[in-house]
Write an enzyme that holds these catalytic residues in place. Sequence first.
Site, PDB file in Angstrom:
ATOM      1  N   GLU A 290       1.723  -0.580   7.647  1.00 39.80           N
ATOM      2  CA  GLU A 290       1.816  -0.617   9.111  1.00 39.80           C
ATOM      3  C   GLU A 290       0.558  -1.244   9.717  1.00 39.80           C
ATOM      4  O   GLU A 290       0.640  -2.042  10.651  1.00 39.80           O
ATOM      5  CB  GLU A 290       2.044   0.788   9.677  1.00 39.80           C
ATOM      6  CG  GLU A 290       3.379   1.407   9.302  1.00 39.80           C
ATOM      7  CD  GLU A 290       4.571   0.524   9.665  1.00 39.80           C
ATOM      8  OE1 GLU A 290       4.535  -0.163  10.707  1.00 39.80           O
ATOM      9  OE2 GLU A 290       5.543   0.501   8.879  1.00 39.80           O
TER      10      GLU A 290
ATOM     11  N   HIS B 253       5.533  -7.465   8.569  1.00 37.88           N
ATOM     12  CA  HIS B 253       6.117  -6.864   7.363  1.00 37.88           C
ATOM     13  C   HIS B 253       6.722  -7.943   6.477  1.00 37.88           C
ATOM     14  O   HIS B 253       6.622  -7.897   5.258  1.00 37.88           O
ATOM     15  CB  HIS B 253       7.205  -5.856   7.745  1.00 37.88           C
ATOM     16  CG  HIS B 253       6.671  -4.564   8.288  1.00 37.88           C
ATOM     17  ND1 HIS B 253       5.745  -3.811   7.621  1.00 37.88           N
ATOM     18  CD2 HIS B 253       6.937  -3.894   9.431  1.00 37.88           C
ATOM     19  CE1 HIS B 253       5.464  -2.718   8.328  1.00 37.88           C
ATOM     20  NE2 HIS B 253       6.173  -2.755   9.439  1.00 37.88           N
TER      21      HIS B 253
ATOM     22  N   HIS C  95       4.997  -7.731  15.007  1.00 34.27           N
ATOM     23  CA  HIS C  95       4.704  -6.657  14.045  1.00 34.27           C
ATOM     24  C   HIS C  95       5.719  -6.676  12.900  1.00 34.27           C
ATOM     25  O   HIS C  95       5.347  -6.609  11.725  1.00 34.27           O
ATOM     26  CB  HIS C  95       4.704  -5.294  14.753  1.00 34.27           C
ATOM     27  CG  HIS C  95       4.683  -4.128  13.806  1.00 34.27           C
ATOM     28  ND1 HIS C  95       3.517  -3.508  13.412  1.00 34.27           N
ATOM     29  CD2 HIS C  95       5.692  -3.481  13.152  1.00 34.27           C
ATOM     30  CE1 HIS C  95       3.810  -2.532  12.559  1.00 34.27           C
ATOM     31  NE2 HIS C  95       5.121  -2.491  12.393  1.00 34.27           N
ATOM     32  N   GLU C  96       6.999  -6.783  13.256  1.00 30.83           N
ATOM     33  CA  GLU C  96       8.040  -6.815  12.223  1.00 30.83           C
ATOM     34  C   GLU C  96       7.889  -8.051  11.330  1.00 30.83           C
ATOM     35  O   GLU C  96       8.106  -7.989  10.128  1.00 30.83           O
ATOM     36  CB  GLU C  96       9.444  -6.757  12.843  1.00 30.83           C
ATOM     37  CG  GLU C  96       9.730  -5.507  13.679  1.00 30.83           C
ATOM     38  CD  GLU C  96       9.510  -4.204  12.916  1.00 30.83           C
ATOM     39  OE1 GLU C  96       9.687  -4.189  11.690  1.00 30.83           O
ATOM     40  OE2 GLU C  96       9.135  -3.195  13.555  1.00 30.83           O
TER      41      GLU C  96
ATOM     42  N   ASP D  30       0.408  -4.559  11.959  1.00 24.91           N
ATOM     43  CA  ASP D  30      -0.259  -4.539  13.269  1.00 24.91           C
ATOM     44  C   ASP D  30      -1.317  -5.637  13.351  1.00 24.91           C
ATOM     45  O   ASP D  30      -1.418  -6.350  14.353  1.00 24.91           O
ATOM     46  CB  ASP D  30      -0.930  -3.181  13.512  1.00 24.91           C
ATOM     47  CG  ASP D  30       0.068  -2.136  14.006  1.00 24.91           C
ATOM     48  OD1 ASP D  30       1.213  -2.513  14.312  1.00 24.91           O
ATOM     49  OD2 ASP D  30      -0.316  -0.958  14.087  1.00 24.91           O
TER      50      ASP D  30
HETATM   51 ZN   LIG Z   1       6.156  -1.337  10.962  1.00 23.55          ZN
END
Ligand SMILES: [Zn+2]
Length: 447
Positions: A385, A311, A307-308, A389
């Site tokens: 986000e 980003h 997930h990170e 995801d």
């Molecule tokens: Zn996040």
Amino acid sequence: MKLRERANRYNSFFIVDFFVFTFNEHRLTHMTIFTSIFIIALLLSILTQVWLIHRQGSHVATHRHKVPDAFENTVSLKDHQKAADYTIEKNRLGLIELAISSLFLVAMTIGGGINAIAEFWSSFGLAPILTGICIIVSVFLIGYLVDIPLSCYQTFNLEQRFGFNRTTARQYITDQLMQIGLGLLIGVPLLALILWVIESVGSLWWLLAWAILVGFSLIMSWAYPTLIAPLFNRFDPLSDSMLQARIDSLLTRCGFSSNGIFVMDGSRRSGHGNAYFTGMGKSKRIVFFDTLLDSLNNDEIEAVLAHELGHFKHKHVTKMLISSALMSLVGFAILGWLANQGWFYEGLGVHQQSYAIALLLFMMVSPVFTVFMQPLSAFFQRRFEFQADDYAASVAESGALIDALVKLYKENANTLTPDPIYSAFHYSHPPAAIRIANLKKTPGKED
Ligand SMILES: [Zn+2]
């Protein structure tokens, strides 16, 4: 101001008296109008926030008796109710915080606070830049002191009661002193540079001041993770031979340099757990709180990491920096105009004019107007986000990310049932149910 000085010099001429009279009248109307606009905007922003806090409180209380269906098998009623109680208490604290900050703002502006501070520092006859720095730093320090009782209550009462606080009084005092020290160490030279530019450049000073601020935030996006955050916490490279092979393979798949994953000793201050992505270029890093790491299994750690990395893949840090730079450009352009309007100062209760005071008033008053843009920025943050995801689901197991999220919600006592309007306004992350529904829709690479 110059006009008035000149007028005083030729006071005997009737025509000048007449001119000054109309000038003052003109300014008086502008000033009253602006004071009214400020008060109306402040009241609107307070009412909106009180309404949202009230909605959130009653929504959470209404859903307190039952765990939402989607979490029936993963969250106990006890945990659900702890989250509800914690949210409601934090909500109440938010109301007090709103009252204090609004009173502070009114006292400082139309209440005459800044005017008194400005008169005090001006009486020493220091250089304009130095006077400006003293005024701004004084107001910020007073604001800081005003916030301390509530901050103490939050750490040593609220967080303590819900079992989150790990901060000692000694640690708390050290942290506060270090924050003030760093704030002064970094803030004062930056302020001095900006004020110097304002005083020495012509009418386009706001453009140069803005460029300095953008340069500063670029430097900080490098310096914060590498130089400043380590002053407050320990950052150790994630080292677990069991995990290492999986993480390496994930990083290779995602094209991320492998020296950027750290474990932070968040448990030093609080039981809350989190993971975040920060920095740009070579300083970019992914940080896991040790508190989070302790509660996740390897599948879940890999999913959170993915997930990170999402980003990182979508360049979210860069996009945020660019959008805030554009927003502050608009802000500086408005400031460039306001700084020359007498009614801006008088309307906010200050009887002397300087660029430093304009900057200070602008920083204090603009949130009253920009609060209504918050839903928009929260909307974009929530989109980020979702993107992260979706990315995680494409390179790791979405099921593991769902499990990790449930644990994260449970252990931080975050409510699973926020008010939809409150969360649309304030939440930088989508509410749990929506986020998990989205992850279930995107099939992971589960085999
Ligand atoms: Zn996040």
